[in-house]
Write an enzyme that holds these catalytic residues in place. Structure first.
Site, PDB file in Angstrom:
ATOM      1  CB  SER A   1      49.818  32.382  60.805  1.00 53.66           C
ATOM      2  OG  SER A   1      49.089  33.153  59.869  1.00 53.66           O
TER       3      SER A   1
ATOM      4  CG  HIS B   1      49.278  33.411  47.654  1.00 53.73           C
ATOM      5  ND1 HIS B   1      48.061  34.075  47.599  1.00 53.73           N
ATOM      6  CD2 HIS B   1      49.959  33.948  48.706  1.00 53.73           C
ATOM      7  CE1 HIS B   1      48.017  34.994  48.561  1.00 53.73           C
ATOM      8  NE2 HIS B   1      49.147  34.933  49.251  1.00 53.73           N
TER       9      HIS B   1
ATOM     10  CG  HIS C   1      44.252  32.753  56.443  1.00 54.80           C
ATOM     11  ND1 HIS C   1      43.192  32.863  57.327  1.00 54.80           N
ATOM     12  CD2 HIS C   1      45.355  33.149  57.128  1.00 54.80           C
ATOM     13  CE1 HIS C   1      43.637  33.329  58.480  1.00 54.80           C
ATOM     14  NE2 HIS C   1      44.935  33.511  58.385  1.00 54.80           N
TER      15      HIS C   1
ATOM     16  CB  VAL D   1      45.346  27.232  65.410  1.00 54.38           C
ATOM     17  CG1 VAL D   1      44.116  26.687  64.712  1.00 54.38           C
ATOM     18  CG2 VAL D   1      46.592  26.512  64.910  1.00 54.38           C
TER      19      VAL D   1
ATOM     20  CG  HIS E   1      37.979  49.224  50.897  1.00 56.07           C
ATOM     21  ND1 HIS E   1      38.351  48.265  51.811  1.00 56.07           N
ATOM     22  CD2 HIS E   1      38.761  49.025  49.805  1.00 56.07           C
ATOM     23  CE1 HIS E   1      39.319  47.511  51.299  1.00 56.07           C
ATOM     24  NE2 HIS E   1      39.578  47.961  50.078  1.00 56.07           N
TER      25      HIS E   1
ATOM     26  N   GLY F   1      57.379  42.430  65.634  1.00 55.52           N
ATOM     27  CA  GLY F   1      57.657  41.097  65.139  1.00 55.52           C
ATOM     28  C   GLY F   1      58.526  41.139  63.897  1.00 55.52           C
ATOM     29  NE  ARG F   2      63.092  36.868  60.110  1.00 49.90           N
ATOM     30  CZ  ARG F   2      62.885  36.299  58.931  1.00 49.90           C
ATOM     31  NH1 ARG F   2      61.682  35.820  58.617  1.00 49.90           N
ATOM     32  NH2 ARG F   2      63.863  36.180  58.066  1.00 49.90           N
TER      33      ARG F   2
END
Length: 334
Positions: A124, A128, A138, A141, A207, A291-292
């Site tokens: 992942s 930026h 972004h 997979v 939103h 997760g971390r």
């Protein structure tokens, strides 16, 4: 005596048949470990490729690797590039976690996954850039398998990539979607349009009543093509990411900009934060599976801002983003 020999032969035959069928059944219950290893090796190589390709755009900045372990099982390698001339922050994360049960975010709509041990692995990344004329991007997979001794294994592939420009150029958006279409083309003429539509729907902020960007591809729960074909598609998506993104980076990285464009970039980054913290499945899965946290939230921009009730000036470049680009459309026909 002959009948006894015959019966013994028949018994041996039927026992052999029974054992063969039993072993065949068991082989369908658990996935071949070689297949899982092939997926993991591909993902590790993909992380290496993407990091090298991004570093090639930087004069000095390089990725720093952080290897981590998860108490419940597995771990990963997070790579972060910070304060580059081109990329203000780039995170490319590989993870392979396992456990005895999936988190609520995975089982809420799929109760058949409850009480199964699992392995989840993926790459992942979120990039930026520093220059507001380079879009944020972004990609992800992933592969998940959930197993239970007395039931067939449940597995699938997922992923995609999407583009979030601040000051869009039609030629860049066209290139991005042409590359996405090329990734899908070997798998059927309808695949691009199907997963492009899914991307538009997924990366949408209800939103705000706007898309996060100009989309790309999004797919999940892919297993109906069989393992080999599904794995090949995931690889095609992963391999096309740098082909889609780097030409845009190279074309826009030297574009002059002012404080106005920089402030707008930081404002729009706020939308990225809103989506990732409120709607993103990967963020929810990571946090709920213990997760971390640092690796899960590497997608957050280094700087962002919010401004109360801000609207773009009519006819401005900022207004063009809202009026033209934050609405799902068929980019290949424009």
């Amino acid at each position: 005596m002959a009948s006894v020999v015959f019966d013994a032969f028949n018994m041996g035959y039927y026992v052999g048949e029974f054992l063969y069928l039993l072993l065949s059944r068991l082989s369908t219950l658990r996935m071949n470990t070689d297949d899982i290893t092939h997926v993991k090796n591909y993902l590790i190589n993909l992380q290496n490729h993407i990091c090298s390709a991004l570093e090639a755009e930087e004069p000095e900045a390089r990725f720093v690797e952080d290897v981590w372990e998860r108490a419940e099982g597995g771990g990963g390698k997070s790579r972060i590039l910070e304060n580059g001339a081109v990329f203000e922050q780039a995170g490319v994360n590989f993870s392979h976690v396992s456990g005895l049960s999936l988190p609520a975010s995975a089982t809420a709509k799929r109760p058949e996954l409850a009480n199964r041990n699992f392995q989840a692995m993926g790459v992942s990344l979120v990039i930026h850039p520093r220059n507001p004329y380079i879009p944020t991007s972004h990609a992800n997979v992933r592969f998940l398998i959930a197993e239970k001794d007395d039931a067939p294994a449940i597995w699938w592939f997922g992923g995609g990539f999407d583009l979030t420009p601040f000051y869009p150029f039609k030629e860049d958006v066209l290139h991005w979607h042409q590359t996405a279409q090329a990734a899908c083309a070997p798998f059927g003429p309808e695949v691009y349009s199907q997963y492009k539509k899914w991307c538009d729907e997924y990366f949408y902020l209800p939103h705000r009543k706007e898309t996060r960007g100009v989309g790309g591809l999004f797919f999940d729960d892919l297993n109906e093509w069989g393992f080999e074909q599904s794995f090949a598609f995931m690889q095609s998506v992963g391999n096309h990411y740098t082909k889609a993104y780097l030409p845009i980076v190279q074309k826009r990285k030297d574009t002059p900009y002012t404080e106005r464009e920089r402030e707008f970039q930081l404002y729009r980054r706020g939308r990225y934060v809103e989506f990732n913290l409120v709607y993103d499945r990967g963020t929810l899965f990571g946090l709920q599976s213990n997760g971390r946290t640092e690796s899960i939230l590497m997608s957050m921009p280094p700087l962002a801002r919010w401004q109360y009730n801000w609207t773009p000036e009519q006819g401005s470049p900022e207004a063009e983003l809202y009026d033209t680009y934050l609405k799902p459309q068929n980019w290949l026909e424009i």
